[in-house]
Design a protein around this motif. Structure first.
Motif, PDB file in Angstrom:
ATOM      1  N   ASP A 170      -6.828   3.852 -16.209  1.00  0.00           N
ATOM      2  CA  ASP A 170      -5.492   4.025 -15.638  1.00  0.00           C
ATOM      3  C   ASP A 170      -5.156   2.878 -14.685  1.00  0.00           C
ATOM      4  O   ASP A 170      -5.893   2.636 -13.735  1.00  0.00           O
ATOM      5  CB  ASP A 170      -5.514   5.321 -14.811  1.00  0.00           C
ATOM      6  N   VAL A 171      -4.062   2.225 -14.950  1.00  0.00           N
ATOM      7  CA  VAL A 171      -3.641   1.176 -14.010  1.00  0.00           C
ATOM      8  C   VAL A 171      -2.387   1.668 -13.313  1.00  0.00           C
ATOM      9  O   VAL A 171      -1.426   2.074 -13.965  1.00  0.00           O
ATOM     10  CB  VAL A 171      -3.331  -0.144 -14.746  1.00  0.00           C
ATOM     11  N   LYS A 172      -2.415   1.669 -11.995  1.00  0.00           N
ATOM     12  CA  LYS A 172      -1.263   2.183 -11.249  1.00  0.00           C
ATOM     13  C   LYS A 172      -0.768   1.133 -10.286  1.00  0.00           C
ATOM     14  O   LYS A 172      -1.553   0.394  -9.698  1.00  0.00           O
ATOM     15  CB  LYS A 172      -1.667   3.429 -10.467  1.00  0.00           C
ATOM     16  N   LEU A 173       0.530   1.111 -10.132  1.00  0.00           N
ATOM     17  CA  LEU A 173       1.118   0.204  -9.160  1.00  0.00           C
ATOM     18  C   LEU A 173       1.229   0.914  -7.822  1.00  0.00           C
ATOM     19  O   LEU A 173       1.732   2.038  -7.752  1.00  0.00           O
ATOM     20  CB  LEU A 173       2.522  -0.212  -9.640  1.00  0.00           C
ATOM     21  N   ASN A 174       0.745   0.252  -6.764  1.00  0.00           N
ATOM     22  CA  ASN A 174       0.956   0.767  -5.414  1.00  0.00           C
ATOM     23  C   ASN A 174       1.881  -0.242  -4.716  1.00  0.00           C
ATOM     24  O   ASN A 174       1.428  -1.214  -4.122  1.00  0.00           O
ATOM     25  CB  ASN A 174      -0.397   0.909  -4.704  1.00  0.00           C
ATOM     26  N   LEU A 175       3.172  -0.001  -4.873  1.00  0.00           N
ATOM     27  CA  LEU A 175       4.162  -0.974  -4.398  1.00  0.00           C
ATOM     28  C   LEU A 175       4.073  -1.171  -2.888  1.00  0.00           C
ATOM     29  O   LEU A 175       4.210  -2.292  -2.393  1.00  0.00           O
ATOM     30  CB  LEU A 175       5.579  -0.527  -4.807  1.00  0.00           C
ATOM     31  N   ALA A 176       3.826  -0.083  -2.166  1.00  0.00           N
ATOM     32  CA  ALA A 176       3.742  -0.192  -0.706  1.00  0.00           C
ATOM     33  C   ALA A 176       2.612  -1.146  -0.309  1.00  0.00           C
ATOM     34  O   ALA A 176       2.762  -1.974   0.586  1.00  0.00           O
ATOM     35  CB  ALA A 176       3.523   1.189  -0.097  1.00  0.00           C
ATOM     36  N   GLN A 177       1.475  -1.041  -1.016  1.00  0.00           N
ATOM     37  CA  GLN A 177       0.340  -1.917  -0.701  1.00  0.00           C
ATOM     38  C   GLN A 177       0.623  -3.361  -1.117  1.00  0.00           C
ATOM     39  O   GLN A 177       0.239  -4.304  -0.423  1.00  0.00           O
ATOM     40  CB  GLN A 177      -0.929  -1.377  -1.386  1.00  0.00           C
ATOM     41  N   LEU A 178       1.331  -3.517  -2.237  1.00  0.00           N
ATOM     42  CA  LEU A 178       1.719  -4.862  -2.694  1.00  0.00           C
ATOM     43  C   LEU A 178       2.562  -5.539  -1.610  1.00  0.00           C
ATOM     44  O   LEU A 178       2.402  -6.723  -1.305  1.00  0.00           O
ATOM     45  CB  LEU A 178       2.526  -4.738  -3.991  1.00  0.00           C
ATOM     46  N   MET A 179       3.476  -4.763  -1.024  1.00  0.00           N
ATOM     47  CA  MET A 179       4.353  -5.282   0.036  1.00  0.00           C
ATOM     48  C   MET A 179       3.545  -5.562   1.311  1.00  0.00           C
ATOM     49  O   MET A 179       3.813  -6.517   2.025  1.00  0.00           O
ATOM     50  CB  MET A 179       5.481  -4.291   0.337  1.00  0.00           C
ATOM     51  N   LYS A 180       2.569  -4.698   1.562  1.00  0.00           N
ATOM     52  CA  LYS A 180       1.754  -4.867   2.764  1.00  0.00           C
ATOM     53  C   LYS A 180       0.933  -6.162   2.669  1.00  0.00           C
ATOM     54  O   LYS A 180       0.811  -6.912   3.646  1.00  0.00           O
ATOM     55  CB  LYS A 180       0.818  -3.657   2.907  1.00  0.00           C
ATOM     56  N   ALA A 181       0.405  -6.419   1.480  1.00  0.00           N
ATOM     57  CA  ALA A 181      -0.374  -7.647   1.278  1.00  0.00           C
ATOM     58  C   ALA A 181       0.508  -8.863   1.547  1.00  0.00           C
ATOM     59  O   ALA A 181       0.088  -9.847   2.168  1.00  0.00           O
ATOM     60  CB  ALA A 181      -0.919  -7.690  -0.148  1.00  0.00           C
ATOM     61  N   LYS A 182       1.754  -8.771   1.088  1.00  0.00           N
ATOM     62  CA  LYS A 182       2.719  -9.851   1.325  1.00  0.00           C
ATOM     63  C   LYS A 182       2.945 -10.024   2.827  1.00  0.00           C
ATOM     64  O   LYS A 182       2.898 -11.146   3.353  1.00  0.00           O
ATOM     65  CB  LYS A 182       4.034  -9.482   0.615  1.00  0.00           C
ATOM     66  N   ASP A 183       3.186  -8.896   3.511  1.00  0.00           N
ATOM     67  CA  ASP A 183       3.469  -8.974   4.949  1.00  0.00           C
ATOM     68  C   ASP A 183       2.285  -9.563   5.723  1.00  0.00           C
ATOM     69  O   ASP A 183       2.470 -10.298   6.689  1.00  0.00           O
ATOM     70  CB  ASP A 183       3.814  -7.581   5.504  1.00  0.00           C
ATOM     71  N   THR A 184       1.078  -9.221   5.294  1.00  0.00           N
ATOM     72  CA  THR A 184      -0.109  -9.735   5.971  1.00  0.00           C
ATOM     73  C   THR A 184      -0.185 -11.263   5.843  1.00  0.00           C
ATOM     74  O   THR A 184      -0.477 -11.961   6.813  1.00  0.00           O
ATOM     75  CB  THR A 184      -1.387  -9.099   5.382  1.00  0.00           C
ATOM     76  N   SER A 185       0.113 -11.772   4.650  1.00  0.00           N
ATOM     77  CA  SER A 185       0.086 -13.237   4.474  1.00  0.00           C
ATOM     78  C   SER A 185       1.137 -13.880   5.375  1.00  0.00           C
ATOM     79  O   SER A 185       0.883 -14.902   6.018  1.00  0.00           O
ATOM     80  CB  SER A 185       0.412 -13.645   3.033  1.00  0.00           C
ATOM     81  N   VAL A 186       2.327 -13.281   5.408  1.00  0.00           N
ATOM     82  CA  VAL A 186       3.417 -13.853   6.201  1.00  0.00           C
ATOM     83  C   VAL A 186       3.036 -13.874   7.684  1.00  0.00           C
ATOM     84  O   VAL A 186       3.127 -14.913   8.347  1.00  0.00           O
ATOM     85  CB  VAL A 186       4.731 -13.059   5.988  1.00  0.00           C
ATOM     86  N   THR A 187       2.594 -12.729   8.200  1.00  0.00           N
ATOM     87  CA  THR A 187       2.302 -12.649   9.639  1.00  0.00           C
ATOM     88  C   THR A 187       1.194 -13.613  10.024  1.00  0.00           C
ATOM     89  O   THR A 187       1.282 -14.293  11.048  1.00  0.00           O
ATOM     90  CB  THR A 187       1.879 -11.209  10.017  1.00  0.00           C
ATOM     91  N   GLY A 188       0.169 -13.695   9.193  1.00  0.00           N
ATOM     92  CA  GLY A 188      -0.948 -14.603   9.492  1.00  0.00           C
ATOM     93  C   GLY A 188      -0.447 -16.031   9.640  1.00  0.00           C
ATOM     94  O   GLY A 188      -0.831 -16.749  10.576  1.00  0.00           O
TER      95      GLY A 188
END
Ligand code: FAD
Ligand code: NAI
Length: 471
Positions: free
Chosen positions: A79-97
């Motif tokens: 089963d492959v599931k999208l976790n959009l909230a986590q995808l966005m969080k990963a993006k935010d982490t890169s930006v903030t860093g």
């Protein structure tokens, strides 16, 4: 307001243009302040542009690949599931860093960071309305305007960043829309269209011109890229203009008109992405008050040393002429400080690479075939397909090609155009070659490691004046 303090340099805008200029000025021993209103450094690029979009592009590509491209590689997934909230969080982490990293570099280089909105009070004084309340002002012997750009709005379609979005909304949708229409098949449309198509939206790109990729993309490469993106599920309507939109119903309705070859029709969408270009941003800066000239498109007018008509006020980045690219802004920032400090500086506008970070990527530098034809310049073409490259074969990622254009008499490189895996990295080699005035034979006689994608680049060079070995 507190007492105005004099600096060697005051920079308005802490985007790539402004922050790089600030760090460089600090390194050169100048007393420098940088005013930024966003509350974070890095501008459009780091906060709502290059960086978050590349995070979403990378992770949506991995998701899409796991869904559709594992079996032939001998990988069976459940089963492959999208976790959009986590995808966005990963993006935010890169930006903030990254934005915090620039704050650190400011400290390290003695740059004063003023958080607020700057407005010219007079030719040397900038008033700042501070983000935390209150006001201050700074006086600069020199001033750099680096206020960047903003999305061009579409008349009659009000942006709410939820249903009618710009790239900023497209970077933070909270659910995958069923359908998305992208107005404008330029770089933003294709990158953000790719992200949401990979995550499951039915994406239609409506483009006024008869080719995608925005200005500058070689027509043959554009066609090849479009074919690949279409196979991935993106629908295209070229030669078609969006003339109006109606957001009153459950679905947004867009009225399309034939531009060249397209047809008149109405289409529906849950979300509409407006990606019809960006425009210079100078709102509230008070340029008219101090008499700094802008042209008919709102770009701050500068000379070859980045000086406005007020010579102590310079301007760099998206808010003035040239391609709206982060690396162009960065080059200008360094050159502007060198002009200020040493009296000379240089940016080679003929060797600025462009990259579209779809999969496969599209990257180019120098002139396209249509540019050369238009200017009546003779050229020779060498191409090499990735399907004949050993590394692309082992990676099961063989779509695309390298295309090289060279002068038929001198063999000097005129342009390089790539659609293919890692094109964005490979274009650095082409840019270096162009910068050094290399011939295609210079490239072909340079030993390239095996097996690498870069061998396709070498073989395209070989094909420009002789024959490729592996094709
Ligand atoms: P900006 O980054 O726009 O910075 C200007 C800053 O000035 C802003 O932070 C703004 O808040 C501030 N400002 C404005 N007015 C004032 C004021 N009066 N007082 C104080 N502060 C003020 N380029 C690439 O090269 N590669 C990419 O992959 C890429 N991806 C992109 C993706 C998207 C979705 C978008 C929208 C753009 C992308 N770009 C990319 C373009 C890139 O973001 C810009 O070229 C780059 O940010 C320009 O830098 P700049 O400093 O000139 O302007
Ligand atoms: P763009 O100028 O690249 O493309 C806009 C497209 O919209 C054009 O092809 C134009 O013909 C089309 N268009 C305009 N009006 C239309 C209408 N009414 N109907 C249909 N089509 C219409 O602008 P875009 O994509 O908005 O990007 C802005 C800039 O941001 C880029 O030029 C680039 O400088 C920068 N950028 C760079 C990236 C990168 O380097 N990877 C990524 C994203 C943005």
């Amino acid at each position: 307001a507190s007492q105005a303090e004099e600096k060697d340099l005051v920079i308005i805008g802490g985007g790539v243009a402004g922050y790089v200029a600030a760090i460089k000025a600090g390194q050169e021993g100048m007393k420098v302040a940088c005013i930024e209103k966003r509350g974070a450094l890095g501008g459009t690029c780091l906060n709502v542009g290059c960086i978050p979009s590349k995070s979403l592009l990378n992770n949506s590509h991995i998701y899409h690949q796991i869904l559709h491209d594992t079996k032939p590689r001998g990988i069976e997934v459940g089963d492959v599931k999208l976790n959009l909230a986590q995808l966005m969080k990963a993006k935010d982490t890169s930006v903030t860093g990254l934005t915090k990293g620039i704050e650190f570099l400011f400290k390290k280089n003695g740059v004063e960071y003023i958080k607020g909105t700057g407005t010219f009070a007079d030719e040397h004084t900038v008033n700042v309305e501070l983000n935390d309340g209150g006001e201050t002002s700074v006086v600069g012997k020199n001033i750099i305007i680096a206020t960047g750009s903003e999305a061009t709005p579409f008349p009659g379609l009000e942006i709410d960043e939820k249903r009618v979005i710009t790239s900023t909304g497209a970077l933070s949708l909270q659910k995958v829309p069923e359908s998305m229409v992208v107005i404008g098949g330029g770089i933003i449309g294709l990158e953000m269209g790719s992200v949401w198509s990979r995550l499951g939206a039915k994406v239609t790109v409506v483009e006024f011109l008869d080719q995608i990729g925005g200005p500058g993309m070689d027509t043959e490469i554009s066609k090849m890229s479009q074919k690949i993106l279409k196979k991935q599920g993106i629908n295209f309507k070229l030669g078609t203009k969006v003339v109006s939109g109606d957001t009153s119903g459950d679905k947004i309705k867009l009225q399309l008109d034939a531009a060249k070859g397209g047809k008149e029709e109405t289409i529906d969408a849950d979300v509409v992405l407006v990606a019809i270009g960006r425009r210079p941003y100078t709102a509230g800066l008070g340029l008219d008050k101090i008499g700094v000239d802008v042209d008919e498109r709102g770009r701050v007018v500068i000379d070859s040393e980045y000086r406005t008509n007020k010579p102590h006020i310079r301007c760099i980045g998206d808010v003035t002429f040239g391609p709206m690219l982060a690396h162009k802004a960065e080059e200008e920032a360094v050159a502007a400080i060198e002009y200020l400090k040493k009296g000379y500086g240089h940016v080679n506008y003929a060797a600025i690479p462009s990259v579209m970070y779809t999969h496969p990527e599209v990257a180019w530098v120098g002139q396209s075939e249509q540019d050369l034809k238009k200017d009546n310049i003779k050229y020779r073409v060498g191409t090499f397909p990735f399907s004949a490259n050993s590394r692309a074969k082992t990676n099961l990622d063989t779509e695309g090609m390298v295309k090289m254009l060279a002068d038929p008499e001198t063999d000097r490189l005129l342009g390089v155009h790539i659609v293919g895996p890692n094109a964005g990295e490979m274009i650095a080699e082409a840019t270096l070659a162009l910068e050094y005035g290399a011939s295609s034979e210079d490239i072909a006689r340079t030993c390239h490691a095996h097996p690498t994608l870069a061998e396709a680049f070498k073989e395209a060079a070989m094909a420009t004046y002789a024959k490729a070995i592996h094709y």
